[in-house]
Design an enzyme around this catalytic site. Structure first.
Site, PDB file in Angstrom:
ATOM      1  N   ALA A 255       0.835  -1.222   0.000  1.00 36.50           N
ATOM      2  CA  ALA A 255       0.000   0.000   0.000  1.00 36.50           C
ATOM      3  C   ALA A 255       0.861   1.260   0.000  1.00 36.50           C
ATOM      4  CB  ALA A 255      -0.915   0.012   1.215  1.00 36.50           C
TER       5      ALA A 255
ATOM      6  N   SER B  93       9.808   1.901  -5.780  1.00 36.70           N
ATOM      7  CA  SER B  93       9.450   2.552  -7.049  1.00 36.70           C
ATOM      8  C   SER B  93      10.698   2.921  -7.844  1.00 36.70           C
ATOM      9  CB  SER B  93       8.655   3.821  -6.748  1.00 36.70           C
ATOM     10  OG  SER B  93       8.565   4.616  -7.906  1.00 36.70           O
TER      11      SER B  93
ATOM     12  N   TYR C 176       7.220  11.637  -2.275  1.00 33.60           N
ATOM     13  CA  TYR C 176       7.014  10.220  -2.597  1.00 33.60           C
ATOM     14  C   TYR C 176       8.376   9.511  -2.713  1.00 33.60           C
ATOM     15  CZ  TYR C 176       5.305   6.257  -5.474  1.00 33.60           C
ATOM     16  OH  TYR C 176       5.006   5.021  -5.992  1.00 33.60           O
TER      17      TYR C 176
ATOM     18  N   LYS D  25      10.010   6.292  -0.732  1.00 31.00           N
ATOM     19  CA  LYS D  25      10.403   5.064  -1.431  1.00 31.00           C
ATOM     20  C   LYS D  25      11.908   4.794  -1.271  1.00 31.00           C
ATOM     21  CE  LYS D  25       6.367   3.769  -2.855  1.00 31.00           C
ATOM     22  NZ  LYS D  25       5.753   2.562  -2.253  1.00 31.00           N
TER      23      LYS D  25
END
Ligand SMILES: NC(=O)c1ccc[n+]([C@@H]2O[C@H](COP(=O)([O-])OP(=O)(O)OC[C@H]3O[C@@H](n4cnc5c(N)ncnc54)[C@H](OP(=O)(O)O)[C@@H]3O)[C@@H](O)[C@H]2O)c1
Length: 294
Positions: free
Chosen positions: A91, A141, A154, A158
């Site tokens: 998630a 990612s 983000y 990651k």
């Protein structure tokens, strides 16, 4: 580990990549603990997993920004299946903003879902994974390999996932043996001070095994751009389509699919990857290599 009766907990499995991972595990007959906040979507995935071959699918509504929800998720999983073989920390949320538009509130939110939740779930899963010699697959990612406009928050979460994956898998620390005039031996961990440098030391690398000493593996997957709700939720479809074209790989101009990522997750969780740990594996058809060289 018998692939057919594995118990697999997958976060973010109400849609997108997480749902695809659940469905591929289901084809192998795994018992599934799936979770998300959207009850209807979760039930749709559960139905598909049962059709695909899973004998039992537990659905738990949980908000991963709340530790009490994560405790409930783990407790329900263990109560239902009696064990845990694989934790898939999948998630995540996306928040696109420039540094100028940064707010602490938005960063706290993305940090909670994308990084704090996987760390907390790993912590509470460990006692169960020790018993099954299980393993963890984290979803990272492609943003960890190069910079993307507006993705700094983000990307930080990651990159944190990659670091967490490696340190969870295995940690290294240096130690030194010091032998004094009476032939007594001392062990020093870390770096030598200047005065210690003048003594007689034997340097050694010393592996603090991390979870490896308990037989638990931990790996991450770094997918390239894939068409899922993570973008479609807040970007116009045309922009997503333009980005997908720009990210097309050298492999027949394709981008990876949710199934490509799911197959890698199932492989990493399997005995076929028994000697793979601490890896962050890119899935983008080689696109990131060509980007670096551009
Ligand atoms: N799509 C891509 O291009 C791409 C590329 C690289 C990496 N990834 C990574 O792949 C993973 C899956 O992404 P996706 O593309 O499948 O995204 P998605 O379609 O947006 O799915 C995200 C999932 O996370 C769940 N989720 C989000 N916030 C949550 C919260 N607070 N509590 C509980 N669950 C929450 C959502 O469930 P509910 O809405 O039901 O709560 C949903 O199941 C993520 O880690 C993402 O960063 C995706």
């Amino acid at each position: 580990m018998d692939e057919a009766c594995k118990v697999v907990l997958i976060t973010g499995s109400s849609r997108g990549i997480g749902a695809a991972i659940a469905e591929v595990f289901a084809k192998q007959g795994a018992l599934l603990s799936i979770t998300g906040r959207n009850k209807d979507k979760l039930s749709e995935v559960a139905k598909k997993c049962k059709e695909n071959g899973s004998k039992q699918v537990l659905e738990t509504i949980a908000d991963l920004t709340k530790e009490e929800d994560m405790n409930k998720l783990m407790e329900e999983t263990i109560k239902t299946f009696g064990k845990l073989d694989v934790l898939v920390n999948n998630a995540a949320m996306l928040h696109v903003a420039s540094v100028e538009d940064y707010t602490g509130e938005s960063f706290d939110k993305i940090l909670s879902v994308n990084l704090k939740a996987p760390i907390y779930l790993t912590k509470i899963a460990k006692p169960h994974l020790v018993l099954t010699k299980g393993n963890i697959v984290n979803m990272s990612s492609i943003v960890t390999t190069r910079t993307f406009e507006g993705y700094f928050m983000y990307g930080i979460t990651k990159s944190g996932i990659n670091y967490f994956t490696k340190t969870t898998a295995a940690r290294t620390i240096r130690y030194f043996l010091k032998i004094d005039n009476f032939c007594k031996m001392y062990i020093y961990i870390g770096y030598r001070t200047d005065s210690e440098r003048r003594c007689f030391y034997i340097p050694h690398a010393f592996y603090f095994a991390g979870f490896a000493k308990d037989g638990i593996r931990c790996n991450a997957i770094c997918p390239g751009l894939i068409a899922t709700d993570i973008y479609l939720n807040f970007m116009p479809k045309e922009i997503v389509e333009t980005a997908l074209t720009a990210e097309a790989s050298l492999l027949n101009g394709k981008v990876a699919t949710v199934e490509d990522v799911a197959n890698m997750a199932v492989f990493l969780a399997s005995e076929k990857a028994a000697m793979v740990t601490g890896e962050c594996i890119v899935i983008d058809g080689g696109r990131f290599i060509t980007k670096i060289n551009e």
